[in-house]
Design an enzyme around this catalytic site. Structure first.
Site, mmCIF file in Angstrom:
data_model
loop_
_atom_site.group_PDB
_atom_site.id
_atom_site.type_symbol
_atom_site.label_atom_id
_atom_site.label_comp_id
_atom_site.label_asym_id
_atom_site.label_seq_id
_atom_site.Cartn_x
_atom_site.Cartn_y
_atom_site.Cartn_z
ATOM 1 N N HIS A 75 1.649 13.649 16.435
ATOM 2 C CA HIS A 75 1.538 12.499 17.033
ATOM 3 C C HIS A 75 2.858 11.849 17.590
ATOM 4 C CE1 HIS A 75 -2.365 10.478 15.163
ATOM 5 N NE2 HIS A 75 -2.369 11.794 15.550
ATOM 6 N N TYR A 204 -1.401 -0.091 13.795
ATOM 7 C CA TYR A 204 -1.019 -1.254 12.810
ATOM 8 C C TYR A 204 -1.248 -2.323 13.442
ATOM 9 C CZ TYR A 204 1.503 2.938 10.242
ATOM 10 O OH TYR A 204 1.610 3.901 9.775
ATOM 11 N N PRO A 296 2.358 1.427 1.482
ATOM 12 C CA PRO A 296 1.940 2.314 2.252
ATOM 13 C C PRO A 296 2.140 1.968 3.749
ATOM 14 C CG PRO A 296 -0.215 1.412 1.342
ATOM 15 C CD PRO A 296 1.050 0.799 0.726
ATOM 16 N N LYS A 300 5.628 6.410 3.925
ATOM 17 C CA LYS A 300 6.874 6.933 3.463
ATOM 18 C C LYS A 300 6.691 7.373 2.019
ATOM 19 C CE LYS A 300 9.610 6.361 6.726
ATOM 20 N NZ LYS A 300 9.104 7.149 7.619
ATOM 21 N N TYR A 394 10.496 5.407 11.313
ATOM 22 C CA TYR A 394 9.077 6.078 10.902
ATOM 23 C C TYR A 394 8.908 7.423 11.149
ATOM 24 C CZ TYR A 394 4.107 5.942 11.080
ATOM 25 O OH TYR A 394 2.742 6.179 10.913
HETATM 26 P P1 RFL Z 1 1.115 12.073 -7.486
HETATM 27 O O1 RFL Z 1 0.427 12.296 -6.243
HETATM 28 O O2 RFL Z 1 0.780 10.853 -8.099
HETATM 29 O O3 RFL Z 1 0.903 13.138 -8.495
HETATM 30 C C1 RFL Z 1 1.379 13.244 -9.666
HETATM 31 C C2 RFL Z 1 0.605 14.063 -10.637
HETATM 32 O O4 RFL Z 1 1.039 13.986 -12.086
HETATM 33 C C3 RFL Z 1 -0.260 14.099 -12.794
HETATM 34 N N1 RFL Z 1 0.303 13.416 -14.130
HETATM 35 C C4 RFL Z 1 0.567 13.968 -15.268
HETATM 36 N N2 RFL Z 1 0.581 15.433 -15.496
HETATM 37 C C5 RFL Z 1 0.868 15.686 -16.922
HETATM 38 N N3 RFL Z 1 1.110 14.843 -17.808
HETATM 39 C C6 RFL Z 1 1.155 13.433 -17.714
HETATM 40 N N4 RFL Z 1 1.555 12.795 -18.757
HETATM 41 C C7 RFL Z 1 0.642 13.162 -16.340
HETATM 42 N N5 RFL Z 1 0.817 11.839 -15.755
HETATM 43 C C8 RFL Z 1 0.415 12.138 -14.086
HETATM 44 C C9 RFL Z 1 -0.992 13.148 -12.234
HETATM 45 O O5 RFL Z 1 -2.449 13.602 -12.601
HETATM 46 C C10 RFL Z 1 -0.972 13.647 -10.563
HETATM 47 O O6 RFL Z 1 -1.847 14.687 -10.264
HETATM 48 O O7 RFL Z 1 2.792 12.004 -7.210
HETATM 49 P P2 RFL Z 1 3.323 13.028 -6.235
HETATM 50 O O8 RFL Z 1 3.210 14.444 -6.282
HETATM 51 O O9 RFL Z 1 4.927 12.531 -6.594
HETATM 52 O O10 RFL Z 1 2.957 12.404 -4.578
HETATM 53 C C11 RFL Z 1 3.341 11.057 -4.514
HETATM 54 C C12 RFL Z 1 2.325 10.821 -3.186
HETATM 55 O O11 RFL Z 1 0.856 11.022 -3.801
HETATM 56 C C13 RFL Z 1 2.235 9.373 -2.749
HETATM 57 O O12 RFL Z 1 3.696 9.114 -2.549
HETATM 58 C C14 RFL Z 1 1.565 9.264 -1.518
HETATM 59 O O13 RFL Z 1 0.067 9.361 -1.437
HETATM 60 C C15 RFL Z 1 1.677 7.892 -0.947
HETATM 61 N N6 RFL Z 1 1.140 7.134 0.341
HETATM 62 C C16 RFL Z 1 1.528 7.827 1.373
HETATM 63 N N7 RFL Z 1 2.773 8.324 1.551
HETATM 64 C C17 RFL Z 1 3.107 8.858 2.745
HETATM 65 O O14 RFL Z 1 4.142 9.503 2.944
HETATM 66 N N8 RFL Z 1 2.333 8.533 3.793
HETATM 67 C C18 RFL Z 1 1.288 7.873 3.969
HETATM 68 O O15 RFL Z 1 0.501 7.535 4.841
HETATM 69 C C19 RFL Z 1 0.730 7.498 2.684
HETATM 70 N N9 RFL Z 1 -0.232 6.519 2.665
HETATM 71 C C20 RFL Z 1 -0.004 6.722 0.219
HETATM 72 C C21 RFL Z 1 -0.826 6.345 1.218
HETATM 73 C C22 RFL Z 1 -0.575 6.223 -1.021
HETATM 74 C C23 RFL Z 1 -1.919 5.403 -0.952
HETATM 75 N N10 RFL Z 1 -2.357 5.132 -2.376
HETATM 76 C C24 RFL Z 1 -3.493 4.874 -2.814
HETATM 77 C C25 RFL Z 1 -1.531 4.850 -3.417
HETATM 78 C C26 RFL Z 1 -2.085 5.495 1.314
HETATM 79 C C27 RFL Z 1 -2.517 4.974 0.065
HETATM 80 C C28 RFL Z 1 -3.795 4.168 0.232
HETATM 81 C C1 PHB Z 2 -3.349 7.181 6.113
HETATM 82 O O1 PHB Z 2 -3.935 7.678 7.053
HETATM 83 O O2 PHB Z 2 -3.849 7.354 5.084
HETATM 84 C C2 PHB Z 2 -2.278 6.257 6.432
HETATM 85 C C3 PHB Z 2 -1.495 6.493 7.455
HETATM 86 C C4 PHB Z 2 -0.321 5.652 7.578
HETATM 87 C C5 PHB Z 2 0.069 4.664 6.619
HETATM 88 C C6 PHB Z 2 -0.741 4.719 5.409
HETATM 89 C C7 PHB Z 2 -1.804 5.577 5.496
HETATM 90 O O3 PHB Z 2 1.222 3.899 6.818
#
Ligand code: RFL
Ligand code: PHB
Length: 404
Positions: A75, A204, A296, A300, A394
């Protein structure tokens, strides 16, 4: 008690833990991952979709980039709409060619899991009662319950990649740890559907009814979000209600092209800014969501996790390949510099794009705060210089190298 040995113990098999494990293994540094839940459960969490170039490069370096390069969408821009009027942020032009890749976190996680399995690297899923011990000694251990047995993992270093609710952060004594936290007065409801997205690029949308984001996973799969009240539950939002509200918040052209369909997944996430300082204690390092959370809006979270992984990888490579243990002290400082940038950008975008209604914020009523923020957004959108400020952040700031 069963005893295992490895060089780096990794807690958590989310994207942070899996990516770090893969990079280290390719350099001959042994690691074992302990994960609380099953692999399928990890893959069931629908989250991020936008990857910065630094993340993409790291995934390729880990040897896991083939499917991402084939199926991920490059993108070069995205839209910001303010009450129906839309402006395209031409990231590629404004930054001299930088782009992001749209490829789901679920897919990256699956690719990393498959690669780990193919390389026969050890991951203990459903590891219960994980405890980190003696992290300030040069022989730390991790104890846990697995398959009805009590196990002890002996290691040199521990990477706490266990997300916001993990146990690793708690091993830093409370008196040495500073936690910065802001909870926003609204959440995001996300809906995944097998329907063509409204646009080839993300939109957005700031709207008087609340924020909306039109995102995608492919030409046939949409991932859309709307700002909702913190009191709302998924049951309050049957698919029809979601689509109707989402449509009302989109700019007209996008709204007209909206194709709706049944949800594959629906969830509500609260919005939070959180930073733990420092990100290391003795021979234990925090990585990704274990140390920081962003709202989100700036895409980031996963990208900050990747820059932590990159920094820790550089530190551990130098330790094992050059015997330089002094560089360990640099981890938290380097990681936190980029984290604070990402946190500030995410906080800023969140403030500018959401509707604070009559919710108090920053010591003023939400209405006044909202007007200040709308004025700020319009100011940045009105000039190329302003749009560049948004675009540069971004696509992501460069990764820092270790100092010599
Ligand atoms: P995770 O993915 O939470 O993984 C952590 C893992 O650790 C396990 N765990 C344990 N294991 C052993 N013993 C314990 N006591 C434990 N406690 C926990 C868990 O089960 C899990 O499997 O963290 P990690 O690896 O640091 O990854 C981070 C990302 O998941 C997170 O930052 C992103 O998803 C955030 N996020 C976005 N980030 C972006 O860069 N671009 C995006 O577009 C974006 N969109 C989003 C998002 C997060 C969202 N939500 C739901 C929070 C959109 C949403 C809606
Ligand atoms: C997504 O596709 O899940 C997404 C994309 C951009 C954002 C947050 C979530 O800023």
């Amino acid at each position: 008690m069963k005893t295992l040995k490895t060089q780096v113990a990794i807690i958590g098999a989310g994207p942070s833990g899996l990516l770090l494990g893969q990079l280290l293994a390719r350099q001959g540094i042994s690691n074992i991952i302990l994960e609380r839940v099953t692999g399928d459960y990890v893959l069931g969490r629908i989250r991020a979709g936008i990857l910065e170039q630094g993340f993409v490069d790291l995934v390729r370096e880990a040897g896991v980039g083939d499917r991402m390069d084939k199926e991920g969408e490059v993108h070069g821009g995205f839209e910001i709409a303010v009450n129906g009027r839309s402006i395209r942020i031409d990231m590629a032009k404004l930054t001299g060619g930088d782009t992001v890749v749209c490829y789901g976190q679920t897919e990256i996680t699956k690719d990393l899991m498959d690669a780990r399995k193919a390389a026969e690297l050890v991951t203990c899923y459903e590891a219960a009662d994980v405890k980190l011990n003696d992290v300030t000694s040069d022989k730390p251990t991790v104890t846990f319950e697995h398959g009805g047995e009590t196990c002890q993992l002996e290691c040199d270093y521990i990477a706490g990649c266990d997300g916001f609710h993990g146990v690793s952060r708690q091993t830093i004594p409370a008196e040495l740890r500073t936690e910065h936290e802001t909870i926003y007065p609204f959440g995001w409801m996300g809906l995944l559907s097998e329907t063509p997205p409204v646009s080839k690029e993300l939109i957005y949308s700031k709207h008087e009814r609340g924020f909306a984001l039109a995102s995608r996973r492919s030409a046939t799969r949409s991932r859309n979000y709307i700002q909702v009240s913190l009191d709302d539950t998924v049951d309050d939002w049957p698919d029809d209600r979601f689509w109707e509200e989402f449509k009302r918040r989109l700019p007209t052209k996008a709204a007209e092209s909206l194709v709706t369909g049944p949800s594959i997944e629906k969830s509500i996430a609260p919005l939070r800014s959180f930073i733990c300082e420092p990100m290391q204690y003795g021979n234990m390092f925090l990585v990704g969501d274990a140390a920081h959370i962003v709202p989100p809006t700036g895409a980031k979270g996963l990208n900050l996790a990747a820059s932590d992984v990159s920094t820790l990888y550089k530190v551990l490579l130098r330790v094992y390949q050059e015997g330089d243990k002094k560089c360990i002290e640099q981890y938290s400082e380097i990681a936190l510099r980029r984290v604070w940038h990402g946190e500030r950008f995410s906080w800023w975008m969140t403030n500018m794009l959401h509707n604070f209604g009559d919710m108090t914020s920053h010591g003023m009523d939400g209405l006044t705060f909202g007007r200040f923020m709308e004025s700020e957004l319009n100011y940045y959108l009105a000039s190329e210089a302003g749009q560049r400020v948004i675009a540069e952040q971004y696509v992501g700031l460069p990764y820092e190298d270790l100092t010599t």
